[in-house]
Design an enzyme around this catalytic site. Structure first.
Site, mmCIF file in Angstrom:
data_model
loop_
_atom_site.group_PDB
_atom_site.id
_atom_site.type_symbol
_atom_site.label_atom_id
_atom_site.label_comp_id
_atom_site.label_asym_id
_atom_site.label_seq_id
_atom_site.Cartn_x
_atom_site.Cartn_y
_atom_site.Cartn_z
ATOM 1 N N ARG A 1 5.982 -18.000 -21.632
ATOM 2 C CA ARG A 1 6.155 -17.805 -20.190
ATOM 3 C C ARG A 1 4.933 -18.308 -19.460
ATOM 4 O O ARG A 1 3.805 -18.163 -19.957
ATOM 5 C CB ARG A 1 6.322 -16.321 -19.847
ATOM 6 C CG ARG A 1 7.724 -15.786 -20.018
ATOM 7 C CD ARG A 1 8.676 -16.346 -18.953
ATOM 8 N NE ARG A 1 10.021 -15.841 -19.111
ATOM 9 C CZ ARG A 1 10.966 -16.353 -19.909
ATOM 10 N NH1 ARG A 1 10.720 -17.436 -20.632
ATOM 11 N NH2 ARG A 1 12.170 -15.809 -19.962
ATOM 12 N N GLU B 1 7.641 -21.909 -11.157
ATOM 13 C CA GLU B 1 8.656 -22.896 -11.576
ATOM 14 C C GLU B 1 9.698 -23.057 -10.485
ATOM 15 O O GLU B 1 10.137 -22.051 -9.929
ATOM 16 C CB GLU B 1 9.303 -22.436 -12.892
ATOM 17 C CG GLU B 1 8.278 -22.404 -14.021
ATOM 18 C CD GLU B 1 8.862 -22.005 -15.377
ATOM 19 O OE1 GLU B 1 10.075 -21.736 -15.458
ATOM 20 O OE2 GLU B 1 8.090 -21.962 -16.335
ATOM 21 N N HIS C 1 10.574 -26.277 -18.673
ATOM 22 C CA HIS C 1 11.149 -25.039 -19.217
ATOM 23 C C HIS C 1 12.502 -25.305 -19.904
ATOM 24 O O HIS C 1 13.542 -24.781 -19.479
ATOM 25 C CB HIS C 1 11.290 -23.979 -18.111
ATOM 26 C CG HIS C 1 11.338 -22.582 -18.651
ATOM 27 N ND1 HIS C 1 10.909 -21.483 -17.957
ATOM 28 C CD2 HIS C 1 11.778 -22.100 -19.849
ATOM 29 C CE1 HIS C 1 11.074 -20.382 -18.682
ATOM 30 N NE2 HIS C 1 11.605 -20.741 -19.834
HETATM 31 C C1 GLV Z 1 13.811 -18.866 -21.899
HETATM 32 O O1 GLV Z 1 12.686 -18.971 -21.496
HETATM 33 C C2 GLV Z 1 14.401 -17.625 -22.233
HETATM 34 O O2 GLV Z 1 13.785 -16.570 -21.996
HETATM 35 O O3 GLV Z 1 15.540 -17.626 -22.742
#
Ligand code: GLV
Length: 341
Positions: free
Chosen positions: A244, A273, A292
């Site tokens: 994260r 983000e 991401h």
């Molecule tokens: C992606 O970052 C998730 O948490 O699935």
């Protein structure tokens, strides 16, 4: 089809997820899919969900007290993600709202992405790609062109030895690497099974050639990789973050990469983000980035859709979901009281 005259639960999906998610839900529920790709504003989210019994959300939807206040019928929030730091779980539990998530099915895709970034950063792949495309490759083979660092036989330090951390460690065996790990709970079982070594954070940072983060964002992990910790790393080290944003302090990382405290970084996640093109990190050559997408494979995203949908439907049927975040919610509202179908 005869539904016996029962009123179906109302379910909102804040973005269209992959099949079989929508089909699983619409077989049993009255499903509304918001077709826009951009996240809804808080107000829009509340408008959408105010009469809903179930919500299927993404990690970019903040589900907080305001949402629960405005959406009093809500029985289940099922997130299409393994992370759930965007959901106020404590508040959900108090109100008897079940919170579900999708662990397991994206483990391998995420570990693959950590390795993709690790190797790309070690071998300067993004820089090399730009070099060729931009017509800078003028002298052919050169002894010192775009030198990186060996991965094979190096030491990797894994911060967080949950499912994804373990999958990253397994891959490291194929590269004959020494695997160190740090976690808040020591896992002697894994040390024996996988031949990995527990270290305190400081020692892991000092000893590792590669450091990969696999921890959730919590009040204790925000800013964990700060200036002090980056200074402990080797000047030849690579930092990888597929967990994260916010766990790595981006201002500190900028200093580390521009002053040679570390060699390079690979980031799949950012403090904010989407990050914008004026993020100073993006001006640096020694960082490789992705938007991401660690779980973004056809296989993982379809499995996540299936699990997220089944989690939601199970709760509305009064059955255990596949993966429940807040076990204590059952004491507040047992499943037979949640059951609608
Ligand atoms: C992606 O970052 C998730 O948490 O699935």
């Amino acid at each position: 089809m005869d539904d016996g005259g029962l009123i179906k639960p109302k379910v909102v999906m804040t973005r269209r997820i992959l099949e079989p998610g929508p089909s699983i839900i619409s077989q049993k529920c009255d499903l509304y899919v918001r077709e826009e790709r951009k996240p809804p504003t808080k107000q829009e989210l509340i408008e959408l969900v105010k009469d809903a019994d179930g919500l299927l959300c993404l990690l970019s939807d903040k589900i907080d007290r305001d949402v629960y206040d405005a959406c009093g019928k809500l029985r289940v929030v099922s997130t299409y993600s393994v992370g759930f730091d965007h959901i106020d779980v404590e508040e959900a539990t108090k109100r008897g709202v079940y919170v579900c998530y999708t662990p397991g099915v994206l483990t391998q895709a995420t570990a693959d992405q950590a390795w993709t970034l690790l190797m790309a950063a070690a071998r300067r792949l993004a820089e090399a790609d730009r070099y060729v495309r931009e017509g800078k490759w003028d002298i052919g083979w050169a002894p010192d062109l775009l030198l990186g660092y060996d991965v094979y036989g190096a030491t990797i330090g894994i911060i967080g030895i949950g499912r994804i951390g373990q999958a990253v460690a397994e891959r490291a065996k194929g590269f004959n690497m020494k695997v160190l790990y740090y976690d808040t709970v020591r896992r002697e079982d894994l040390e024996r099974q996988m031949g990995i070594e527990y270290c305190e954070l400081e020692s892991l940072l000092e000893r590792s050639d590669f450091v990969s983060l696999h921890i959730p964002r919590t009040k204790d992990t925000i800013g964990l990789i700060n200036e002090d910790n980056l200074k402990k790393m080797k000047p030849t080290a690579v930092l990888v973050n597929t967990s994260r944003g916010g766990i790595v302090d981006e201002k500190a990382l900028f200093k580390a990469l521009s002053n040679g405290w570390i060699f390079a970084a690979g980031l799949d996640v950012f403090e904010n983000e989407p990050t914008t093109s004026d993020n100073p990190l993006l001006k640096l050559p020694n960082i490789v980035v992705a938007p991401h997408i660690a779980s973004a494979t056809h296989q993982a995203r379809s499995k996540m859709a299936e699990v997220a949908a089944m989690n939601l439907v199970n709760v509305l049927e009064g059955k255990d979901p596949l993966f429940l975040v807040n076990q204590d919610v059952k004491k507040v509202k047992p499943l037979d009281k949640v059951k609608m179908i």
